[in-house]
Design a protein around this motif. Sequence first.
Motif, PDB file in Angstrom:
ATOM      1  N   SER A   1       0.810  -1.220   0.000  1.00 53.47           N
ATOM      2  CA  SER A   1       0.000   0.000   0.000  1.00 53.47           C
ATOM      3  C   SER A   1       0.846   1.275   0.000  1.00 53.47           C
ATOM      4  CB  SER A   1      -0.947   0.008   1.212  1.00 53.47           C
ATOM      5  OG  SER A   1      -0.217   0.193   2.418  1.00 53.47           O
ATOM      6  N   ARG A   2       2.149   1.137   0.127  1.00 55.67           N
ATOM      7  CA  ARG A   2       3.064   2.291   0.141  1.00 55.67           C
ATOM      8  C   ARG A   2       3.896   2.317  -1.129  1.00 55.67           C
ATOM      9  NH1 ARG A   2       0.521   5.344   3.414  1.00 55.67           N
ATOM     10  NH2 ARG A   2       0.333   4.548   5.515  1.00 55.67           N
ATOM     11  N   LYS A   3       4.381   3.493  -1.469  1.00 53.47           N
ATOM     12  CA  LYS A   3       5.185   3.662  -2.674  1.00 53.47           C
ATOM     13  C   LYS A   3       6.599   4.068  -2.278  1.00 53.47           C
ATOM     14  CE  LYS A   3       4.680   5.235  -7.331  1.00 53.47           C
ATOM     15  NZ  LYS A   3       4.681   4.033  -8.098  1.00 53.47           N
ATOM     16  N   ASP A   4       7.539   3.201  -2.557  1.00 58.53           N
ATOM     17  CA  ASP A   4       8.934   3.382  -2.158  1.00 58.53           C
ATOM     18  C   ASP A   4       9.580   4.621  -2.775  1.00 58.53           C
ATOM     19  OD1 ASP A   4      11.455   2.285  -0.956  1.00 58.53           O
ATOM     20  OD2 ASP A   4      12.034   2.273  -3.068  1.00 58.53           O
ATOM     21  N   SER A   5       9.195   4.963  -3.976  1.00 60.92           N
ATOM     22  CA  SER A   5       9.871   6.066  -4.675  1.00 60.92           C
ATOM     23  C   SER A   5       9.432   7.450  -4.203  1.00 60.92           C
ATOM     24  CB  SER A   5       9.634   5.948  -6.184  1.00 60.92           C
ATOM     25  OG  SER A   5       8.254   6.037  -6.470  1.00 60.92           O
ATOM     26  N   LEU A   6       8.369   7.531  -3.423  1.00 61.93           N
ATOM     27  CA  LEU A   6       7.852   8.845  -3.012  1.00 61.93           C
ATOM     28  C   LEU A   6       8.412   9.348  -1.690  1.00 61.93           C
ATOM     29  CD1 LEU A   6       4.077   8.535  -3.972  1.00 61.93           C
ATOM     30  CD2 LEU A   6       5.943   9.599  -5.265  1.00 61.93           C
ATOM     31  N   ASP A   7       8.493   8.475  -0.696  1.00 60.28           N
ATOM     32  CA  ASP A   7       8.857   8.909   0.646  1.00 60.28           C
ATOM     33  C   ASP A   7       9.696   7.847   1.342  1.00 60.28           C
ATOM     34  OD1 ASP A   7       7.113  11.365   0.980  1.00 60.28           O
ATOM     35  OD2 ASP A   7       5.562   9.863   0.581  1.00 60.28           O
TER      36      ASP A   7
ATOM     37  N   HIS B   1      14.977   2.640  -1.951  1.00 64.93           N
ATOM     38  CA  HIS B   1      15.819   1.471  -1.736  1.00 64.93           C
ATOM     39  C   HIS B   1      15.059   0.150  -1.847  1.00 64.93           C
ATOM     40  CE1 HIS B   1      19.420   3.585   0.336  1.00 64.93           C
ATOM     41  NE2 HIS B   1      18.873   4.347  -0.573  1.00 64.93           N
ATOM     42  N   GLY B   2      13.758   0.209  -2.130  1.00 68.56           N
ATOM     43  CA  GLY B   2      12.984  -1.006  -2.355  1.00 68.56           C
ATOM     44  C   GLY B   2      12.484  -1.722  -1.110  1.00 68.56           C
ATOM     45  N   TYR B   3      12.510  -1.048   0.036  1.00 68.85           N
ATOM     46  CA  TYR B   3      12.084  -1.699   1.279  1.00 68.85           C
ATOM     47  C   TYR B   3      10.574  -1.733   1.468  1.00 68.85           C
ATOM     48  CZ  TYR B   3      16.965  -1.451   2.706  1.00 68.85           C
ATOM     49  OH  TYR B   3      18.325  -1.588   2.767  1.00 68.85           O
ATOM     50  N   VAL B   4       9.849  -0.870   0.780  1.00 69.47           N
ATOM     51  CA  VAL B   4       8.389  -0.887   0.825  1.00 69.47           C
ATOM     52  C   VAL B   4       7.874  -0.858  -0.607  1.00 69.47           C
ATOM     53  CG1 VAL B   4       8.246   0.233   3.085  1.00 69.47           C
ATOM     54  CG2 VAL B   4       8.141   1.617   1.032  1.00 69.47           C
ATOM     55  N   GLY B   5       6.582  -1.068  -0.770  1.00 68.40           N
ATOM     56  CA  GLY B   5       5.994  -1.067  -2.103  1.00 68.40           C
ATOM     57  C   GLY B   5       5.683  -2.478  -2.580  1.00 68.40           C
ATOM     58  N   LYS B   6       5.221  -2.565  -3.815  1.00 68.97           N
ATOM     59  CA  LYS B   6       4.766  -3.836  -4.364  1.00 68.97           C
ATOM     60  C   LYS B   6       5.896  -4.852  -4.532  1.00 68.97           C
ATOM     61  CE  LYS B   6       0.750  -1.823  -6.522  1.00 68.97           C
ATOM     62  NZ  LYS B   6       0.078  -1.442  -7.753  1.00 68.97           N
ATOM     63  N   LYS B   7       7.077  -4.404  -4.944  1.00 68.46           N
ATOM     64  CA  LYS B   7       8.192  -5.342  -5.110  1.00 68.46           C
ATOM     65  C   LYS B   7       8.614  -5.928  -3.768  1.00 68.46           C
ATOM     66  CE  LYS B   7      10.220  -3.634  -9.365  1.00 68.46           C
ATOM     67  NZ  LYS B   7      11.415  -3.072 -10.011  1.00 68.46           N
ATOM     68  N   ALA B   8       8.693  -5.092  -2.750  1.00 71.54           N
ATOM     69  CA  ALA B   8       9.043  -5.586  -1.417  1.00 71.54           C
ATOM     70  C   ALA B   8       7.984  -6.564  -0.923  1.00 71.54           C
ATOM     71  CB  ALA B   8       9.196  -4.423  -0.445  1.00 71.54           C
ATOM     72  N   ALA B   9       6.722  -6.248  -1.157  1.00 67.77           N
ATOM     73  CA  ALA B   9       5.622  -7.104  -0.713  1.00 67.77           C
ATOM     74  C   ALA B   9       5.647  -8.463  -1.412  1.00 67.77           C
ATOM     75  CB  ALA B   9       4.293  -6.409  -0.965  1.00 67.77           C
ATOM     76  N   ALA B  10       6.165  -8.514  -2.628  1.00 70.34           N
ATOM     77  CA  ALA B  10       6.218  -9.770  -3.386  1.00 70.34           C
ATOM     78  C   ALA B  10       7.363 -10.680  -2.939  1.00 70.34           C
ATOM     79  CB  ALA B  10       6.358  -9.467  -4.875  1.00 70.34           C
ATOM     80  N   ASP B  11       8.288 -10.158  -2.156  1.00 71.41           N
ATOM     81  CA  ASP B  11       9.427 -10.940  -1.673  1.00 71.41           C
ATOM     82  C   ASP B  11       9.001 -11.682  -0.403  1.00 71.41           C
ATOM     83  OD1 ASP B  11      11.794 -11.912  -0.568  1.00 71.41           O
ATOM     84  OD2 ASP B  11      12.949 -10.104  -1.048  1.00 71.41           O
ATOM     85  N   THR B  12       8.586 -12.934  -0.551  1.00 71.67           N
ATOM     86  CA  THR B  12       8.035 -13.683   0.588  1.00 71.67           C
ATOM     87  C   THR B  12       9.075 -13.914   1.687  1.00 71.67           C
ATOM     88  OG1 THR B  12       8.426 -15.762  -0.594  1.00 71.67           O
ATOM     89  CG2 THR B  12       6.212 -14.827  -0.718  1.00 71.67           C
ATOM     90  N   HIS B  13      10.313 -14.137   1.319  1.00 70.25           N
ATOM     91  CA  HIS B  13      11.362 -14.332   2.330  1.00 70.25           C
ATOM     92  C   HIS B  13      11.528 -13.060   3.167  1.00 70.25           C
ATOM     93  CE1 HIS B  13      14.943 -15.845   4.266  1.00 70.25           C
ATOM     94  NE2 HIS B  13      15.619 -14.775   3.873  1.00 70.25           N
ATOM     95  N   TYR B  14      11.542 -11.928   2.524  1.00 69.47           N
ATOM     96  CA  TYR B  14      11.648 -10.631   3.221  1.00 69.47           C
ATOM     97  C   TYR B  14      10.443 -10.426   4.140  1.00 69.47           C
ATOM     98  CZ  TYR B  14      11.793  -5.511   3.706  1.00 69.47           C
ATOM     99  OH  TYR B  14      11.803  -4.230   4.200  1.00 69.47           O
TER     100      TYR B  14
END
Length: 109
Positions: A18-24, A68-81
């Motif tokens: 639900s968050r966007k990594d590139s904005l904040d 840095h990719g810690y939040v957002g859709k890509k981060a959410a798709a990383d099940t190990h993370y």
Amino acid sequence: MNLNQQPTTDELARLFASRKDSLDSHILWVSAEGDVHIDCLSPCSEESEFGKDRPNMRARLKMYRRGHGYVGKKAAADTHYMERVLSTLTETWQQARAAREVQVVDRYC
């Protein structure tokens, strides 16, 4: 998502997506009731000031820096993370709910 109600990695992933990594930059934190939040950090504010407006905060993770990719859709798709974050939150919550000071977590389980 509430840590007292057997949360799942899917619930956590929805929160991250639900968050966007590139904005904040963002901070993940837990309230006294066990509710997990991810809030944006104002561009001009310091990480150390984050808790001043959240008196019911019991724990938080270090800031997720923008881009840095810690939040957002890509981060959410990383099940190990997501599993590591959930494990860290669950372990931290066991200590934090009775603590007087905010628990600041700087590494994952």
